[in-house]
Write an enzyme that holds these catalytic residues in place. Sequence first.
Site, PDB file in Angstrom:
ATOM      1  N   ASP A  12      46.048 -10.361 -45.531  1.00  0.00           N
ATOM      2  CA  ASP A  12      45.680 -10.758 -44.017  1.00  0.00           C
ATOM      3  C   ASP A  12      44.316 -10.435 -43.788  1.00  0.00           C
ATOM      4  O   ASP A  12      43.656  -9.597 -44.128  1.00  0.00           O
ATOM      5  CB  ASP A  12      46.573  -9.454 -43.023  1.00  0.00           C
ATOM      6  CG  ASP A  12      46.741 -10.034 -41.845  1.00  0.00           C
ATOM      7  OD1 ASP A  12      46.527 -10.971 -41.351  1.00  0.00           O
ATOM      8  OD2 ASP A  12      47.301  -9.153 -40.968  1.00  0.00           O
ATOM      9  N   ASP A 106      45.489 -17.181 -41.654  1.00  0.00           N
ATOM     10  CA  ASP A 106      45.041 -16.082 -42.335  1.00  0.00           C
ATOM     11  C   ASP A 106      45.772 -15.139 -42.730  1.00  0.00           C
ATOM     12  O   ASP A 106      45.311 -13.957 -42.964  1.00  0.00           O
ATOM     13  CB  ASP A 106      44.169 -15.382 -40.784  1.00  0.00           C
ATOM     14  CG  ASP A 106      45.013 -14.855 -40.046  1.00  0.00           C
ATOM     15  OD1 ASP A 106      46.162 -15.471 -39.751  1.00  0.00           O
ATOM     16  OD2 ASP A 106      44.666 -13.782 -39.275  1.00  0.00           O
ATOM     17  N   GLU A 107      47.027 -15.550 -43.123  1.00  0.00           N
ATOM     18  CA  GLU A 107      47.985 -14.522 -43.639  1.00  0.00           C
ATOM     19  C   GLU A 107      48.911 -15.175 -44.845  1.00  0.00           C
ATOM     20  O   GLU A 107      49.207 -16.399 -44.641  1.00  0.00           O
ATOM     21  CB  GLU A 107      48.633 -14.078 -42.455  1.00  0.00           C
ATOM     22  CG  GLU A 107      49.843 -12.903 -42.980  1.00  0.00           C
ATOM     23  CD  GLU A 107      50.333 -12.401 -41.584  1.00  0.00           C
ATOM     24  OE1 GLU A 107      51.256 -11.482 -41.767  1.00  0.00           O
ATOM     25  OE2 GLU A 107      50.248 -13.140 -40.539  1.00  0.00           O
TER      26      GLU A 107
END
Length: 358
Positions: A12, A106-107
Amino acid sequence: MTAPVRKVIHIDMDAFYASVEQRDDPSLRGRPVAVGGSRERGVVAAASYEARVFGVRSAMPSVTARRLCPDLVFVRPRFDAYRAISEEIRAVFAAHTPVIEPLSLDEAYLDVSENLQGLPSATAVARAIRAEILARTGLVASAGVSYNKFLAKVASDYRKPDALFVITPAMGPAFVEDLAIGRFHGIGPVTEGKMRRLGIRTGRDLKARSLEELAAVFGSSAAYYHGVARGIDERPVRAHRIRKSIGAENTFSDDSADFETLSERLAPILDKVATACRAKGLGGRTVTLKVKFSDFAQVTRARSLPAPVSDRDTLAQVSLALLRELYPLRRSVRLLGVSVSALDHGQAEAPRQLGLAL
């Protein structure tokens, strides 16, 4: 024969959008930054850690964020830049495993039960990935390492930002027992409130409830809660996971049946859905409006369109038309939600590779 332990990493990026803006504009470094919205309207898409100190969070109305942090700097989102950086990050992942389940720009979850670099442990893989992302993008990622997705997700958030945390099979069950219910991935504010009213405040409290007790209150979600309270989560990491819908909703502090009032309350919900669609590069052919009334009765209305949509103006036009069709209302409204489904992914789901010490 004992089944091999799955090795899962959850990566993350720390305050991704805001961190990109601070990286690219030195004048923003060390300052409270909100990406998205504006001073008067809209919602915060992301907040820097300097802003989070004041209580500013993603999905918060901009006017609330400004009230909490008068020095907050609003920055317009640059989704093309975020997508380009996300592709660089995915390339780092792909150098270590083909089994990648992206959750957003983003994860992602990674199954590194077998890793392409021959590193001795999942922890070593996570450490290498974090270093490579930093070297390649100048951005910081937090990582959680464990034997299932639930615990890997909990671990990545446990000591954020700039963290690497490992939950081994020996640690898992006891770790979950001491975990506050609010930190359980998959238990949102509404479910947390319901659990607290039942006296469930920690994993230990949840573990003490039988599957039958949980099913009576939480229905089909009970099996998941029953399992994760014991550190068990059998869900595999699915490469190229297909998302079925994008949506947002909000419960209001006071109920209303006035169309203009409800139209205004739809605005931040539509902002959030449109922002999420842009961030994921997705549009959908079906727009659904969810309405929950003061007596908790609920209805949905949907409209299918000839082509995928994601822009806020079209979402607003369709959602308001669906809301208008419900009039005259016999009850006031306590919750509104909007979702986009029948998403245009443009790719099929890839098969999962079946699967080393954490």
